[in-house]
Design a protein around this motif. Structure first.
Motif, PDB file in Angstrom:
ATOM      1  N   GLY A 179      -0.128   1.634   3.247  1.00 32.91           N
ATOM      2  CA  GLY A 179      -1.459   1.436   3.806  1.00 32.91           C
ATOM      3  C   GLY A 179      -1.730   2.237   5.058  1.00 32.91           C
ATOM      4  N   GLN A 215       0.171   5.764   5.943  1.00 32.17           N
ATOM      5  CA  GLN A 215       0.225   7.214   5.740  1.00 32.17           C
ATOM      6  C   GLN A 215       1.178   7.579   4.607  1.00 32.17           C
ATOM      7  N   ALA A 216       0.983   8.783   4.074  1.00 36.45           N
ATOM      8  CA  ALA A 216       1.873   9.306   3.040  1.00 36.45           C
ATOM      9  C   ALA A 216       3.187   9.730   3.684  1.00 36.45           C
ATOM     10  N   SER A 218       6.212  -1.799  -8.161  1.00 33.66           N
ATOM     11  CA  SER A 218       5.583  -2.336  -6.949  1.00 33.66           C
ATOM     12  C   SER A 218       5.727  -3.859  -6.858  1.00 33.66           C
ATOM     13  N   ARG A 235      -0.849  -7.527  -3.881  1.00 35.69           N
ATOM     14  CA  ARG A 235      -0.427  -6.181  -3.464  1.00 35.69           C
ATOM     15  C   ARG A 235       0.481  -5.509  -4.507  1.00 35.69           C
ATOM     16  N   ASN A 288      -1.785   1.849  -7.515  1.00 33.95           N
ATOM     17  CA  ASN A 288      -1.958   2.105  -6.088  1.00 33.95           C
ATOM     18  C   ASN A 288      -0.836   2.940  -5.477  1.00 33.95           C
ATOM     19  N   LEU A 336       0.256   6.567  -4.937  1.00 31.83           N
ATOM     20  CA  LEU A 336      -0.347   7.905  -4.979  1.00 31.83           C
ATOM     21  C   LEU A 336       0.705   8.963  -4.661  1.00 31.83           C
ATOM     22  N   PHE A 344       2.306   7.806  -1.239  1.00 30.73           N
ATOM     23  CA  PHE A 344       1.494   6.925  -0.392  1.00 30.73           C
ATOM     24  C   PHE A 344       1.162   5.655  -1.162  1.00 30.73           C
ATOM     25  N   LEU A 345       1.438   4.504  -0.532  1.00 24.95           N
ATOM     26  CA  LEU A 345       1.051   3.211  -1.101  1.00 24.95           C
ATOM     27  C   LEU A 345      -0.271   2.801  -0.469  1.00 24.95           C
ATOM     28  N   LYS A 346      -1.284   2.625  -1.298  1.00 20.98           N
ATOM     29  CA  LYS A 346      -2.651   2.404  -0.798  1.00 20.98           C
ATOM     30  C   LYS A 346      -2.814   1.119   0.003  1.00 20.98           C
ATOM     31  N   LEU A 347      -2.087   0.076  -0.378  1.00 22.83           N
ATOM     32  CA  LEU A 347      -2.309  -1.239   0.223  1.00 22.83           C
ATOM     33  C   LEU A 347      -1.263  -1.573   1.277  1.00 22.83           C
ATOM     34  N   GLU A 348      -1.724  -2.040   2.432  1.00 25.92           N
ATOM     35  CA  GLU A 348      -0.786  -2.476   3.464  1.00 25.92           C
ATOM     36  C   GLU A 348      -0.006  -3.684   2.957  1.00 25.92           C
TER      37      GLU A 348
END
Length: 329
Positions: free
Chosen positions: A80, A82-83, A111, A140, A145, A147, A156-160
């Protein structure tokens, strides 16, 4: 993975060129690790075994989600935010994991590590979690999610709060990498067993194939079938030891990450495939999919076989496995 359901048979003896079977057992990855090699003498065998153990440790420091300094942990720590740039080897493993997720309609999903542990299988659970708690637990989770940027070599994981875990595919991957390494170093035959993830290559010194016996969880003292393995892998996922029962219904410790509810209907799934990685991931995915959907998928995959045991103890096999051929009386 359930080592209690898979028994490896070894034939100790000399071959014409005096090669012998050498076996070493250690604890790695928090699990029993067995490496069996065919070598000309103890010195050569020890070299092969040392290489295998070093390779396991190398990959553990790449894909472990509980060692905070690994590339995988770095991805999780930055969810959530940065990449993260990571080695190509890890990116490719994540990509293959996503392919299995798509193949199984999300029944397999790396995930899953962000799942809140609302189900406990240590005897402490006295009642079902609420539907609200179950729904919240999977908020989550979702391979969609994850990327990947191949050019920048980042994940990169979109969700914190999202986390990746390689528990359903990592041991299989490691077994394949150990096999590939030893083959490249001249080890003509061997067997890797990581807590029930079994990969083989070549044959035993007397020319016989490696053999693995499969037990029925309903009668763990008896092997119901013995299968020869040659350049083949097998893995078993099962819920016969860890489960809870509420209102007469049995809930396994294998959670369907799409719903948050435990998988039901099956107690054991053994998958045969050319790679342990595929067998490992499919065993989990097929278990969650259930008997009909899971077997339908397996029957469409070339080179993949499956044996299922349901809650009544009934054994079902994929169309390419003739169980009578290998079954014991």
């Amino acid at each position: 993975m359930n080592r209690l359901l898979l028994i490896v048979f070894l034939t100790v003896g000399f071959s014409a060129n005096a090669q012998l079977i050498h076996k070493r057992k250690v604890s790695l990855l928090g699990s029993p690790f067995e490496i069996t090699v065919v070598a000309k003498d103890t010195v050569q065998a020890n070299q092969y075994e040392d290489m295998a153990i070093a390779e396991v440790k190398r990959i553990e420091n790449l894909i472990s989600d509980w060692i905070p300094t690994t590339p995988l942990s770095q991805i999780n720590q930055n969810a959530g935010k940065q990449a993260v740039k990571v080695p190509t080897e890890l990116i490719e493993l994540i990509e293959r994991s996503i392919k299995i997720s798509k193949l199984t309609d999300g029944a397999f999903d790396i995930s899953y590590a962000s799942l809140d542990k609302i189900w406990k299988f240590d005897g402490s659970m006295k009642e079902m979690p609420t539907p609200e708690a179950i729904k919240k637990s999977v908020e989550r989770v979702g391979y969609e999610n994850i990327l990947i940027d191949k050019e920048k070599q980042t994940v990169f994981l979109k969700l914190e709060g999202m986390k990746l875990g390689m528990g359903g595919i990592g041991q299989g991957y490691i077994a394949d990498k150990v096999k590939a390494l030893l083959l490249s170093k001249g080890c003509v035959a061997g067997l890797v067993n990581i807590s029930g993830d079994i990969s083989t290559w070549g044959r035993q010194p007397n020319g016989e194939q490696w053999k693995v016996g499969i037990k029925n969880p309903m009668n763990k003292n008896k092997i119901f079938a013995t299968f020869p393995l040659e350049d083949t892998a097998v893995e078993t996922s099962g819920s016969y030891e860890k489960y809870v029962t509420f209102n007469g219904k049995r809930y396994s410790h294998i959670i369907d990450t799409r719903t948050g509810y435990p998988a039901t209907g099956l107690i054991s799934v053994s998958v045969f495939a050319k790679t342990t990685e595929l067998a490992d991931a499919l065993a989990t995915g097929v278990f969650v999919m259930g008997k009909d959907a899971g077997m339908n998928l397996v029957n469409q995959l070339p080179g993949v076989g499956c044996i299922m045991v349901d809650e009544e103890g009934k054994i079902t096999t994929s169309k390419n496995i003739d169980i009578k051929k290998y079954q014991h009386d």
